[in-house]
Enzyme design. Structure first.
Site, mmCIF file in Angstrom:
data_model
loop_
_atom_site.group_PDB
_atom_site.id
_atom_site.type_symbol
_atom_site.label_atom_id
_atom_site.label_comp_id
_atom_site.label_asym_id
_atom_site.label_seq_id
_atom_site.Cartn_x
_atom_site.Cartn_y
_atom_site.Cartn_z
ATOM 1 C CB THR A 1 53.206 39.152 24.076
ATOM 2 O OG1 THR A 1 53.058 38.054 24.967
ATOM 3 C CG2 THR A 1 54.642 39.243 23.645
ATOM 4 C CE LYS B 1 56.628 30.531 29.140
ATOM 5 N NZ LYS B 1 55.853 30.927 30.326
ATOM 6 C CE LYS C 1 55.551 36.773 32.134
ATOM 7 N NZ LYS C 1 55.329 35.341 31.901
ATOM 8 C CG ASP D 1 57.762 33.119 32.270
ATOM 9 O OD1 ASP D 1 58.259 34.188 32.672
ATOM 10 O OD2 ASP D 1 56.799 33.069 31.477
ATOM 11 N NE ARG E 1 47.431 30.447 25.196
ATOM 12 C CZ ARG E 1 46.977 31.665 25.471
ATOM 13 N NH1 ARG E 1 45.737 31.804 25.911
ATOM 14 N NH2 ARG E 1 47.748 32.719 25.315
ATOM 15 C CG ASP F 1 57.612 41.398 46.665
ATOM 16 O OD1 ASP F 1 57.684 42.403 47.405
ATOM 17 O OD2 ASP F 1 56.856 40.447 46.892
HETATM 18 O O1 C5P Z 1 50.089 29.980 24.930
HETATM 19 P P1 C5P Z 1 51.021 31.065 24.455
HETATM 20 O O2 C5P Z 1 51.858 30.672 23.246
HETATM 21 O O3 C5P Z 1 50.338 32.391 24.300
HETATM 22 O O4 C5P Z 1 52.054 31.171 25.679
HETATM 23 C C1 C5P Z 1 53.006 32.157 25.806
HETATM 24 C C2 C5P Z 1 53.767 31.900 27.063
HETATM 25 O O5 C5P Z 1 54.733 32.912 27.197
HETATM 26 C C3 C5P Z 1 52.919 31.924 28.335
HETATM 27 O O6 C5P Z 1 53.424 30.911 29.188
HETATM 28 C C4 C5P Z 1 53.142 33.294 28.921
HETATM 29 O O7 C5P Z 1 53.137 33.286 30.327
HETATM 30 C C5 C5P Z 1 54.541 33.620 28.408
HETATM 31 N N1 C5P Z 1 54.860 35.041 28.262
HETATM 32 C C6 C5P Z 1 54.161 35.941 27.494
HETATM 33 N N2 C5P Z 1 54.530 37.258 27.425
HETATM 34 C C7 C5P Z 1 55.606 37.677 28.068
HETATM 35 C C8 C5P Z 1 56.344 36.759 28.828
HETATM 36 C C9 C5P Z 1 55.950 35.443 28.883
HETATM 37 O O8 C5P Z 1 53.186 35.569 26.847
HETATM 38 N N3 C5P Z 1 56.002 38.938 27.929
#
Ligand code: C5P
Length: 234
Positions: A117, A32, A61, A59, A207, A64
């Site tokens: 999330t 991603k 997002k 991603d 992460r 606009d």
């Molecule tokens: O580091 P972590 O596992 O929390 O990363 C989650 C990834 O998913 C991030 O890149 C974040 O931008 C993305 N994301 C998210 N929630 C969403 C859509 C995408 O956490 N609803």
């Protein structure tokens, strides 16, 4: 290797992103590219990842006015990403314009982001939305679905309800934390096995892998957890 895992390359430049992708080459085929990396490196890093044989979830997002989002979809349509996110909260006119632009340009599959999330009931209330995350997710998914978008980004908490309502949709779930991991800013989280059991098609993990002392070992542990749940036949 499990094609249901997408690793989020949330890095400020191409070098560490490409290094991690290559380090995980035997374990992961999907990566991603989000705002941090895309705004730093643009389409070049997406093309380079494609050139190295990886599938890309872009991603961005997008959110606009319809004309601007349609143009943005056209701008990224040719770089070869398989998945692209837009915010369902942009409304039906924006979603429709984006879907039309993606279809005309033979662009990526659109995924509608429902409720991030990192948002919980309190965070939603602070922006004037006085519904539970679950009902807001369903509402936004219905809105996106009515415009022909058949893929959603959602938390593991809502994925089983979405799977029942949209049996053929592509369901992508971030906020994945292996048992015992740090949650950081994520609120509506689940383990890899729980998210797959609830009906997720893809898990997005950032992460827990990118900040692990040994990313390959962390990926291995996640893949082991995922193996507990067999893939549903396509
Ligand atoms: O580091 P972590 O596992 O929390 O990363 C989650 C990834 O998913 C991030 O890149 C974040 O931008 C993305 N994301 C998210 N929630 C969403 C859509 C995408 O956490 N609803």
């Amino acid at each position: 290797m499990d094609p249901r895992l997408i690793v989020a390359l949330d890095y400020p430049s191409a070098a560490p992103a490409l290094a991690l992708a290559d380090q995980l080459r035997d374990q992961c085929c999907w990566f991603k590219v989000g705002l941090e990396l895309y705004l730093a490196e643009g389409n070049a890093v997406v093309r380079e990842l494609r050139h190295r044989g990886y599938s890309i979830f872009l991603d961005l997002k997008l959110h606009d006015i319809p004309n601007t989002v349609a143009g943005a979809v056209r701008s990224v349509a040719t770089i070869g990403a398989e998945l692209l996110t837009i915010h369902a909260a942009g409304g039906p006119a924006m979603l429709h314009a984006a879907a039309e632009a993606a279809a005309l340009a033979h662009g990526p599959q659109l995924l509608a982001v429902t409720v991030l999330t990192s948002m919980d009931e309190e965070q939603l209330a602070a922006i004037g939305i006085h519904h539970s995350p679950a009902s807001q997710v369903m509402h936004l998914a219905e809105t996106a679905s009515a415009t022909g978008i058949n893929g959603f980004v959602t938390s593991a908490e809502e994925v089983s309800a979405l799977r029942r309502r949209f049996p053929n949709a592509t369901l992508v779930v971030p906020g994945i934390r292996p048992a015992g991991a740090q949650t950081a800013d994520q609120k509506r989280i689940a383990t890899p096995a729980a998210a797959l059991a609830a009906g997720a098609d893809f898990l997005v993990v950032g992460r827990p892998i990118t900040q692990a002392p040994d990313p390959a070992a962390a990926t291995h542990a996640i893949l082991e957890e995922m193996q507990q749940i067999a893939a549903t036949p396509a």
